[in-house]
Design a protein around this motif. Sequence first.
Motif, PDB file in Angstrom:
ATOM      1  N   THR A 245       9.299  -5.762  -2.948  1.00  0.00           N
ATOM      2  CA  THR A 245       8.735  -4.490  -3.408  1.00  0.00           C
ATOM      3  C   THR A 245       7.811  -3.880  -2.365  1.00  0.00           C
ATOM      4  O   THR A 245       7.783  -2.658  -2.166  1.00  0.00           O
ATOM      5  CB  THR A 245       7.979  -4.696  -4.732  1.00  0.00           C
ATOM      6  OG1 THR A 245       8.849  -5.285  -5.696  1.00  0.00           O
ATOM      7  CG2 THR A 245       7.445  -3.376  -5.276  1.00  0.00           C
TER       8      THR A 245
ATOM      9  N   LEU B 153       3.396  -2.416  -8.407  1.00  0.00           N
ATOM     10  CA  LEU B 153       2.711  -1.920  -9.610  1.00  0.00           C
ATOM     11  C   LEU B 153       1.866  -0.686  -9.331  1.00  0.00           C
ATOM     12  O   LEU B 153       0.954  -0.358 -10.103  1.00  0.00           O
ATOM     13  CB  LEU B 153       1.844  -3.027 -10.221  1.00  0.00           C
ATOM     14  CG  LEU B 153       2.585  -4.308 -10.622  1.00  0.00           C
ATOM     15  CD1 LEU B 153       1.578  -5.346 -11.162  1.00  0.00           C
ATOM     16  CD2 LEU B 153       3.652  -4.012 -11.666  1.00  0.00           C
ATOM     17  N   GLY B 154       2.160   0.021  -8.225  1.00  0.00           N
ATOM     18  CA  GLY B 154       1.411   1.222  -7.878  1.00  0.00           C
ATOM     19  C   GLY B 154       0.034   0.959  -7.332  1.00  0.00           C
ATOM     20  O   GLY B 154      -0.734   1.910  -7.112  1.00  0.00           O
ATOM     21  N   ILE B 155      -0.293  -0.303  -7.062  1.00  0.00           N
ATOM     22  CA  ILE B 155      -1.627  -0.645  -6.545  1.00  0.00           C
ATOM     23  C   ILE B 155      -1.579  -0.574  -5.017  1.00  0.00           C
ATOM     24  O   ILE B 155      -0.761  -1.258  -4.390  1.00  0.00           O
ATOM     25  CB  ILE B 155      -2.036  -2.056  -7.000  1.00  0.00           C
ATOM     26  CG1 ILE B 155      -2.008  -2.137  -8.523  1.00  0.00           C
ATOM     27  CG2 ILE B 155      -3.417  -2.400  -6.462  1.00  0.00           C
ATOM     28  CD1 ILE B 155      -2.236  -3.548  -9.043  1.00  0.00           C
ATOM     29  N   PRO B 156      -2.435   0.239  -4.369  1.00  0.00           N
ATOM     30  CA  PRO B 156      -2.391   0.390  -2.900  1.00  0.00           C
ATOM     31  C   PRO B 156      -2.946  -0.839  -2.182  1.00  0.00           C
ATOM     32  O   PRO B 156      -3.993  -0.781  -1.519  1.00  0.00           O
ATOM     33  CB  PRO B 156      -3.237   1.636  -2.662  1.00  0.00           C
ATOM     34  CG  PRO B 156      -4.209   1.663  -3.802  1.00  0.00           C
ATOM     35  CD  PRO B 156      -3.441   1.119  -4.995  1.00  0.00           C
TER      36      PRO B 156
ATOM     37  N   ARG C 267       7.433   0.140  -1.544  1.00  0.00           N
ATOM     38  CA  ARG C 267       6.395   0.842  -2.316  1.00  0.00           C
ATOM     39  C   ARG C 267       5.248  -0.125  -2.580  1.00  0.00           C
ATOM     40  O   ARG C 267       5.326  -1.311  -2.253  1.00  0.00           O
ATOM     41  CB  ARG C 267       6.975   1.351  -3.646  1.00  0.00           C
ATOM     42  CG  ARG C 267       7.549   0.241  -4.519  1.00  0.00           C
ATOM     43  CD  ARG C 267       8.228   0.807  -5.752  1.00  0.00           C
ATOM     44  NE  ARG C 267       9.341   1.659  -5.385  1.00  0.00           N
ATOM     45  CZ  ARG C 267      10.564   1.203  -5.121  1.00  0.00           C
ATOM     46  NH1 ARG C 267      10.825  -0.112  -5.184  1.00  0.00           N
ATOM     47  NH2 ARG C 267      11.532   2.021  -4.809  1.00  0.00           N
ATOM     48  N   HIS C 268       4.177   0.412  -3.193  1.00  0.00           N
ATOM     49  CA  HIS C 268       3.053  -0.429  -3.591  1.00  0.00           C
ATOM     50  C   HIS C 268       3.416  -1.168  -4.872  1.00  0.00           C
ATOM     51  O   HIS C 268       3.811  -0.533  -5.859  1.00  0.00           O
ATOM     52  CB  HIS C 268       1.806   0.417  -3.832  1.00  0.00           C
ATOM     53  CG  HIS C 268       1.323   1.140  -2.606  1.00  0.00           C
ATOM     54  ND1 HIS C 268       0.922   0.484  -1.474  1.00  0.00           N
ATOM     55  CD2 HIS C 268       1.173   2.475  -2.358  1.00  0.00           C
ATOM     56  CE1 HIS C 268       0.542   1.374  -0.567  1.00  0.00           C
ATOM     57  NE2 HIS C 268       0.689   2.593  -1.082  1.00  0.00           N
TER      58      HIS C 268
ATOM     59  N   THR D 216       1.301  -2.991   2.200  1.00  0.00           N
ATOM     60  CA  THR D 216       2.426  -2.768   1.296  1.00  0.00           C
ATOM     61  C   THR D 216       2.945  -1.355   1.529  1.00  0.00           C
ATOM     62  O   THR D 216       2.353  -0.571   2.283  1.00  0.00           O
ATOM     63  CB  THR D 216       2.007  -2.949  -0.161  1.00  0.00           C
ATOM     64  OG1 THR D 216       0.964  -2.028  -0.480  1.00  0.00           O
ATOM     65  CG2 THR D 216       1.520  -4.372  -0.415  1.00  0.00           C
ATOM     66  N   ALA D 217       4.108  -1.008   0.892  1.00  0.00           N
ATOM     67  CA  ALA D 217       4.798   0.259   1.173  1.00  0.00           C
ATOM     68  C   ALA D 217       4.986   0.414   2.674  1.00  0.00           C
ATOM     69  O   ALA D 217       4.685   1.446   3.280  1.00  0.00           O
ATOM     70  CB  ALA D 217       4.034   1.444   0.591  1.00  0.00           C
TER      71      ALA D 217
ATOM     72  N   ALA E 296       9.986   9.483   0.261  1.00  0.00           N
ATOM     73  CA  ALA E 296      10.804   9.123  -0.901  1.00  0.00           C
ATOM     74  C   ALA E 296      12.282   9.053  -0.531  1.00  0.00           C
ATOM     75  O   ALA E 296      13.006   8.129  -0.945  1.00  0.00           O
ATOM     76  CB  ALA E 296      10.581  10.140  -2.020  1.00  0.00           C
TER      77      ALA E 296
ATOM     78  N   THR F  39      12.885   5.931   1.652  1.00  0.00           N
ATOM     79  CA  THR F  39      12.827   4.709   0.840  1.00  0.00           C
ATOM     80  C   THR F  39      14.077   4.554  -0.002  1.00  0.00           C
ATOM     81  O   THR F  39      14.665   3.473  -0.087  1.00  0.00           O
ATOM     82  CB  THR F  39      11.576   4.745  -0.059  1.00  0.00           C
ATOM     83  OG1 THR F  39      10.414   4.862   0.762  1.00  0.00           O
ATOM     84  CG2 THR F  39      11.478   3.483  -0.889  1.00  0.00           C
TER      85      THR F  39
END
Length: 429
Positions: free
Chosen positions: A72, A79-82, A76-77, A86-87, A384, A387
């Motif tokens: 993941t 769980l959306g956590i920066p 992307r990050h 990551t990402a 986007a 990715t």
Amino acid sequence: MDAPPADPRAASEAEARRALARQRGIATGLLVLMAVLTIGSFYLPPGWWAELLQASAKAGFVGGLADWFAVTALFRHPLGIPIPHTAIIPAQKARLGQALGRFVANYVFTEAEVTRTLSRLDLAGILSRFLSDPAATRPAAVALASLVPKLLTSIEDGRAKRVLRRLVPRMVSGPGTGRLVGRALHGLMEGGRHQDVFSFILGQLKSVLAEREASIKAAIAERVREQGGRLVGWAIGASVAARVMALINAELAKIEPGSSDVRAAFDEWMAREITRIEEEPERAAELGRAVRRFLAHETIQNWLWDVWTRARAAMAADAVKPNGRSVALIETGLRNLGDLLETDPKARATLQQALEGIVMTLLPAGQVQVSDFIAGAVANWDAATLTERLELRVGRDLQYVRINGTLVGFLAGGLVWAALTAMFGHVSF
């Protein structure tokens, strides 16, 4: 009404999305299974098998979770956590594009790879088949002919005139031109055409004398007057002029083919001059220099420029006609080239070698262009889009990494727990 054909590219992307979702579901399902087994193992009666299952499930869950995070984090990050680092792909797309461009340029478009690919391609055969097809040569001839006016217009008159003045005399000077003239004269003599040329010159001379007889007689009478005085000139000047002209016309009338000493002398002179040109380099060089001086004369230069101007205008006017001579000439030339490539192996080999040489010459600049193009294309994609495209291409295989990590963790955890238990008795795992 028939339905419009589906877009193959869209269908391929849809299938890739379905495959990715299927593999992602399997990997996530295994991770959830490991979590369920871990929790469920605590409800089992204590014993060796319950502890083995608990140790295996814990290891499988941790392994699957770690691989999920790694996969993941590429796109992307989690769980959306920066979380730092990551990402990775969206954050480093510029560097990714540059690295991808350099890789393709340096390891794909290499001289060895391009040479190997060109050697497998029958470039001469491809061109031959193209030129042998009337449906292809006709549009090609029209397109090439349409370039003629633009090419001629692009030549600046002043520059072209200066080049013509310098180039033409140099091209025709030297011993080579003398020998070429000698061969031409030799061909004239072998066919007897030199006497036709001689007759033409004599005919022109007779015409000039006839047109200017009165002025020539006046000039002769004036010359007699200057040498013998006004009285002598008045008495016999006109008579002398008439007799001179009559004598000249009589001698010219005697010069007939096959019966004139002058023509025989002309034959001897021609044979002697041709031999000198062919055997004496200095004579050939002298003739070349004479031709150069002749063509360098301002009058001849102006005439050559007038010929070029008229020819340029005629070519430009004819080139825009679909059924003009220029199109027909180019089309014939293309077909002849196709026939030559089809029947002459040496011509095919020469063309193949020439095309490969051109490609090899352009390759270094092409590598730079390819690298810059790929880097620019990737840099212009939004994060986007980049990715999504990469994940659709490699995401399915990365889900196998998650699946393998979960299964390998499960098996490795059980084996390690069993080994430690065998060596040390009861262990906490």
